[in-house]
Scaffold this motif. Sequence first.
Motif, mmCIF file in Angstrom:
data_model
loop_
_atom_site.group_PDB
_atom_site.id
_atom_site.type_symbol
_atom_site.label_atom_id
_atom_site.label_comp_id
_atom_site.label_asym_id
_atom_site.label_seq_id
_atom_site.Cartn_x
_atom_site.Cartn_y
_atom_site.Cartn_z
ATOM 1 N N ARG A 1 0.518 -1.566 0.065
ATOM 2 C CA ARG A 1 -0.325 -0.080 0.043
ATOM 3 C C ARG A 1 1.429 1.647 -0.028
ATOM 4 N NH1 ARG A 1 -5.249 0.468 -0.333
ATOM 5 N NH2 ARG A 1 -5.127 -1.685 0.487
ATOM 6 N N ASN B 1 -8.778 4.339 -10.844
ATOM 7 C CA ASN B 1 -8.296 4.040 -9.525
ATOM 8 C C ASN B 1 -6.979 4.517 -9.193
ATOM 9 O OD1 ASN B 1 -9.168 0.915 -8.799
ATOM 10 N ND2 ASN B 1 -8.394 0.322 -11.269
ATOM 11 N N LYS C 1 -5.739 -3.176 -6.130
ATOM 12 C CA LYS C 1 -6.510 -3.918 -5.051
ATOM 13 C C LYS C 1 -5.228 -3.910 -4.530
ATOM 14 C CE LYS C 1 -9.638 -6.575 -7.534
ATOM 15 N NZ LYS C 1 -9.633 -8.252 -8.527
ATOM 16 N N GLU D 1 -5.158 -3.279 -12.972
ATOM 17 C CA GLU D 1 -6.657 -4.407 -11.437
ATOM 18 C C GLU D 1 -5.603 -4.722 -10.407
ATOM 19 O OE1 GLU D 1 -9.258 -2.828 -12.092
ATOM 20 O OE2 GLU D 1 -10.001 -2.204 -14.080
#
Length: 515
Positions: free
Chosen positions: A455, A501, A476, A472
């Motif tokens: 992250r 995103n 996530k 993608e």
Amino acid sequence: MAKRRALISVSDKTGIVDFARELAGLGVEIISTGGTASLLEREGIPVIGISDVTGFPEILDGRVKTLHPAVHSGLLAIRDNEEHRRTMEELGLGYIDFVIVNLYPFQQTIAKPDVGYEEAVENIDIGGPTMLRSAAKNHAFVTVVVDAADYAGVLQEIKEGGDTTLETRKRLAAKVFRHTAAYDALIGDYLSQQAGEQLPERFTVTYEKIQDLRYGENPHQRAAFYRKPLAGKGDLTTAEQLHGKELSYNNINDANAALAIVKEFDEPAVVAVKHMNPCGVGIGTTVAEAYRKAYESDPTSIFGGIVAANRTVDAETAGMLSELFLEIVLAPDFTPEALGILTRKKNIRLLKLGDWSRAAERKPEWLVTSVAGGMLVQESDVLSVEASELKVVTDRQPTEEELKQLLFGWKVVKHVKSNAIVLAKDNMTIGVGAGQMNRVGAARIAVEQAGDKARGAVLASDAFFPMGDTVELAAKAGITAIIQPGGSIRDEESIAAANANGIAMVFTGVRHFKH
């Protein structure tokens, strides 16, 4: 029986006086040329000048002295051939039984940084290789020596049996042709470079053995380690081993991979490698900080690995290195305190490479890869990109920090086996996906390794995304920025996924496949 004769003409005069004196003591007449003749005469060794044999003076500044029938008939005549013997007698020519020759120092000449073309060409030996080849061809009767390491063995055989054995003469003849082939290959390569011939119709390479290895990748495979004649400073082939066991085939491959990566960085950097892929890379303000980051990248995989640093290893770093099992540590140097710490571990190999030039590392060299029945040749991948060369293709621009991490990841992913994905954060790798059959598979491995660290991290891909699935997956995991070459017919799909995103994505326009 005619007195035996030896022709001696050497540029490298190591051991030649003692060898010639021993030959003379065994009743062998010495024929010699130029500086070698002068040296032997000063040492009180009887010498017959080459002009006394040929009846012709040495001319053209020594360019022509041994290129004469009186020399080459003495070398090439088949002693048990009646016609050859009759011709020799009719012309009053004598046999030459021993040839001790080494060549003008062409390699040492072109290694000089300021060497000029004319000086290089002037150091191409003509007479020497010709004599060596003549003598080696006629090894049934002539002993030819090109290496001072063979002097003692030749003398021993003559003393014990009156002459060298045919087996020895065959071995020495083969050594001569290897030597002249290497000499010519080096000249051919130099002249090709000077003429701008990049990939000529014949590609000839030559290497010199550093050492035999216990075995190759596996115990049933034979192996040896060779070096290019003009290996550069900071190369693994010129490293000094300060401590530890002998290097293995796999050690050398892994160490070479680690060295290639760490040389990408100007700031203090440390790289840990397993099976030729990086398991941890870190940069910092000190080598100790860089090592901590490399270790924390993957504390599990670094065990039993290879660690390379681009700065001198100090005591602080050595203390951390000594806490786990490592095969090799290589660096420009080690402080005395660091050596004191690391040498307590009996088997760890410590390699000192000396300082290397970043400018030299950016110059491509030819890489040779064997294939069944042939080889592939390509330039080494030294291409790098700067921030100004990146193309932002998403709505969101990368932040300054993201840009820094993207460029860091790009330097690392270049050296990871394809398909390759690298996740980076805080000047260190946090996930590496290597050598997978599809790109999203490599990304899954990198993301899984990174865990919660993913992250806020960035992602680097060695080649373009064939579809949007990798983006993608990155979204996530919390990836905020991506660097990739671009160029897929489905780029728009990846760009759209990034925009959806909030991911910043940049294209390099450069691919870094590493198979």
